[in-house]
Design an enzyme around this catalytic site. Sequence first.
Site, PDB file in Angstrom:
ATOM      1  N   SER A   1       0.836  -1.167  -0.033  1.00 36.84           N
ATOM      2  CA  SER A   1      -0.082   0.019  -0.018  1.00 36.84           C
ATOM      3  C   SER A   1       0.745   1.372  -0.105  1.00 36.84           C
ATOM      4  CB  SER A   1      -0.915  -0.039   1.216  1.00 36.84           C
ATOM      5  OG  SER A   1      -1.619   1.218   1.435  1.00 36.84           O
TER       6      SER A   1
ATOM      7  N   TYR B   1      -1.356  -0.186  10.136  1.00 34.42           N
ATOM      8  CA  TYR B   1      -1.504  -0.617   9.041  1.00 34.42           C
ATOM      9  C   TYR B   1      -0.228  -0.207   8.144  1.00 34.42           C
ATOM     10  CZ  TYR B   1      -3.738  -1.199   4.327  1.00 34.42           C
ATOM     11  OH  TYR B   1      -3.756  -1.512   3.192  1.00 34.42           O
TER      12      TYR B   1
HETATM   13  N1  NAP Z   1      -9.005  -0.464  -0.637  1.00 37.45           N
HETATM   14  C1  NAP Z   1      -7.906   0.194  -0.524  1.00 37.45           C
HETATM   15  O1  NAP Z   1      -7.974   1.381  -0.386  1.00 37.45           O
HETATM   16  C2  NAP Z   1      -6.420  -0.397  -0.467  1.00 37.45           C
HETATM   17  C3  NAP Z   1      -5.429   0.368  -0.765  1.00 37.45           C
HETATM   18  C4  NAP Z   1      -4.105   0.038  -0.402  1.00 37.45           C
HETATM   19  C5  NAP Z   1      -4.042  -1.290  -0.334  1.00 37.45           C
HETATM   20  N2  NAP Z   1      -5.053  -2.147  -0.183  1.00 37.45           N
HETATM   21  C6  NAP Z   1      -4.714  -3.684  -0.045  1.00 37.45           C
HETATM   22  O2  NAP Z   1      -5.369  -4.239  -0.950  1.00 37.45           O
HETATM   23  C7  NAP Z   1      -5.590  -5.587  -0.593  1.00 37.45           C
HETATM   24  C8  NAP Z   1      -7.148  -6.105  -0.861  1.00 37.45           C
HETATM   25  O3  NAP Z   1      -7.974  -5.292  -0.160  1.00 37.45           O
HETATM   26  P1  NAP Z   1      -9.295  -4.619  -0.532  1.00 37.45           P
HETATM   27  O4  NAP Z   1      -9.468  -3.242  -0.907  1.00 37.45           O
HETATM   28  O5  NAP Z   1      -9.681  -5.688  -1.719  1.00 37.45           O
HETATM   29  O6  NAP Z   1     -10.234  -5.097   0.339  1.00 37.45           O
HETATM   30  P2  NAP Z   1     -11.237  -6.405   0.828  1.00 37.45           P
HETATM   31  O7  NAP Z   1     -12.159  -6.418  -0.314  1.00 37.45           O
HETATM   32  O8  NAP Z   1     -11.970  -5.854   2.301  1.00 37.45           O
HETATM   33  O9  NAP Z   1     -10.458  -7.785   1.022  1.00 37.45           O
HETATM   34  C9  NAP Z   1      -9.525  -7.971   2.091  1.00 37.45           C
HETATM   35  C10 NAP Z   1      -9.663  -9.516   2.171  1.00 37.45           C
HETATM   36  O10 NAP Z   1      -8.725  -9.826   3.074  1.00 37.45           O
HETATM   37  C11 NAP Z   1      -9.526 -11.176   3.477  1.00 37.45           C
HETATM   38  N3  NAP Z   1      -8.690 -11.458   4.889  1.00 37.45           N
HETATM   39  C12 NAP Z   1      -8.444 -10.496   5.932  1.00 37.45           C
HETATM   40  N4  NAP Z   1      -7.831 -11.202   6.697  1.00 37.45           N
HETATM   41  C13 NAP Z   1      -7.618 -12.656   6.396  1.00 37.45           C
HETATM   42  C14 NAP Z   1      -7.141 -13.862   7.140  1.00 37.45           C
HETATM   43  N5  NAP Z   1      -6.642 -13.778   8.220  1.00 37.45           N
HETATM   44  N6  NAP Z   1      -7.373 -14.865   6.469  1.00 37.45           N
HETATM   45  C15 NAP Z   1      -8.088 -14.954   4.909  1.00 37.45           C
HETATM   46  N7  NAP Z   1      -8.437 -13.712   4.537  1.00 37.45           N
HETATM   47  C16 NAP Z   1      -8.469 -12.900   5.286  1.00 37.45           C
HETATM   48  C17 NAP Z   1     -10.776 -10.633   3.774  1.00 37.45           C
HETATM   49  O11 NAP Z   1     -11.526 -11.827   3.840  1.00 37.45           O
HETATM   50  P3  NAP Z   1     -12.883 -11.708   4.663  1.00 37.45           P
HETATM   51  O12 NAP Z   1     -14.053 -10.910   3.863  1.00 37.45           O
HETATM   52  O13 NAP Z   1     -13.335 -13.169   5.000  1.00 37.45           O
HETATM   53  O14 NAP Z   1     -12.817 -10.848   6.002  1.00 37.45           O
HETATM   54  C18 NAP Z   1     -11.052 -10.055   2.489  1.00 37.45           C
HETATM   55  O15 NAP Z   1     -11.461 -10.913   1.376  1.00 37.45           O
HETATM   56  C19 NAP Z   1      -5.355  -5.837   0.959  1.00 37.45           C
HETATM   57  O16 NAP Z   1      -4.085  -6.314   1.037  1.00 37.45           O
HETATM   58  C20 NAP Z   1      -5.378  -4.198   1.198  1.00 37.45           C
HETATM   59  O17 NAP Z   1      -4.586  -3.947   2.639  1.00 37.45           O
HETATM   60  C21 NAP Z   1      -6.344  -1.859  -0.309  1.00 37.45           C
END
Ligand code: NAP
Length: 245
Positions: free
Chosen positions: A138, A151
């Site tokens: 990120s 984070y």
């Molecule tokens: N959205 C943003 O603005 C943003 C910005 C920078 C980086 N990111 C990064 O992008 C990546 C994807 O995030 P996203 O935006 O697509 O959000 P998201 O849809 O909320 O996805 C996060 C996923 O991580 C899973 N997860 C969390 N803890 C887990 C565990 N212990 N075991 C298995 N699965 C787990 C969640 O599963 P559950 O649904 O079952 O909880 C969910 O599917 C993440 O690494 C996030 O930090 C996001």
Amino acid sequence: MKKVLVIGATSAIAEHCARIWAARGDALYLVARNEERLKTIAADLKVRGAKETHSHCMDLNDIDSHAAVLVAAETVMGGVDTVLIAHGTLSNQEACERSVEETLAEINTNALSSISLLTHIANRFEAKQAGTIAVISSVAGDRGRASNYVYGSAKAMLTAFTSGLRQRLHKSNVAVVTIKPGFVDTPMTASFKKCLLWAKPTAVAAKIVRAIDKRKDEVYVPAFWWAVMGVIKAIPTRFFKQTKI
Ligand SMILES: NC(=O)c1ccc[n+]([C@@H]2O[C@H](COP(=O)([O-])OP(=O)(O)OC[C@H]3O[C@@H](n4cnc5c(N)ncnc54)[C@H](OP(=O)(O)O)[C@@H]3O)[C@@H](O)[C@H]2O)c1
């Protein structure tokens, strides 16, 4: 045809990446902890054209099971050539400030679990002298900020770890792609007020898949975050600590 292992496959960003791979007819091994959602996504990806989809339900903090999940993916698909690590949680900064346990749990989910997976994957890919490993870090890892430094520091660890891993694996023909998204409109950020800086997961996924195809080193998604973070990193600490950025 690629054989792709998607870790954190229920993530909105990962799901949109998987849709692109499915449309190309790639084989997909999906790992996540929500079994029902995982099955729905796997079925949808099959309809979208995936050669084959496999679901593997596990909590990714279960580090002792990491080696087994890689073996399982290689066994059922006859190998793995591409891995995307996408799971993560947006830490509650205030709760972390009150609790050491909460802080360490967040570091565990956002950094240590990925580092465990990366160590296993790196050794397997290094042995066969091939493969591409992509990890979603990120922009938050570029500079610790008061509002989300737990984070951010976990993501910084991931960015530094993948930097070293990339250098180590370069001579083994293994690419390590560090992805640094800015603000993306996903379930993780559902409660945030959106503005022009926000990107949609579809667009972000297209850029991630392109970066993986080109075996890029490090990419900001969208690209303008490179400039934004360049400015933020350049602010001298004595001024930065007085701001609310
Ligand atoms: N959205 C943003 O603005 C943003 C910005 C920078 C980086 N990111 C990064 O992008 C990546 C994807 O995030 P996203 O935006 O697509 O959000 P998201 O849809 O909320 O996805 C996060 C996923 O991580 C899973 N997860 C969390 N803890 C887990 C565990 N212990 N075991 C298995 N699965 C787990 C969640 O599963 P559950 O649904 O079952 O909880 C969910 O599917 C993440 O690494 C996030 O930090 C996001």
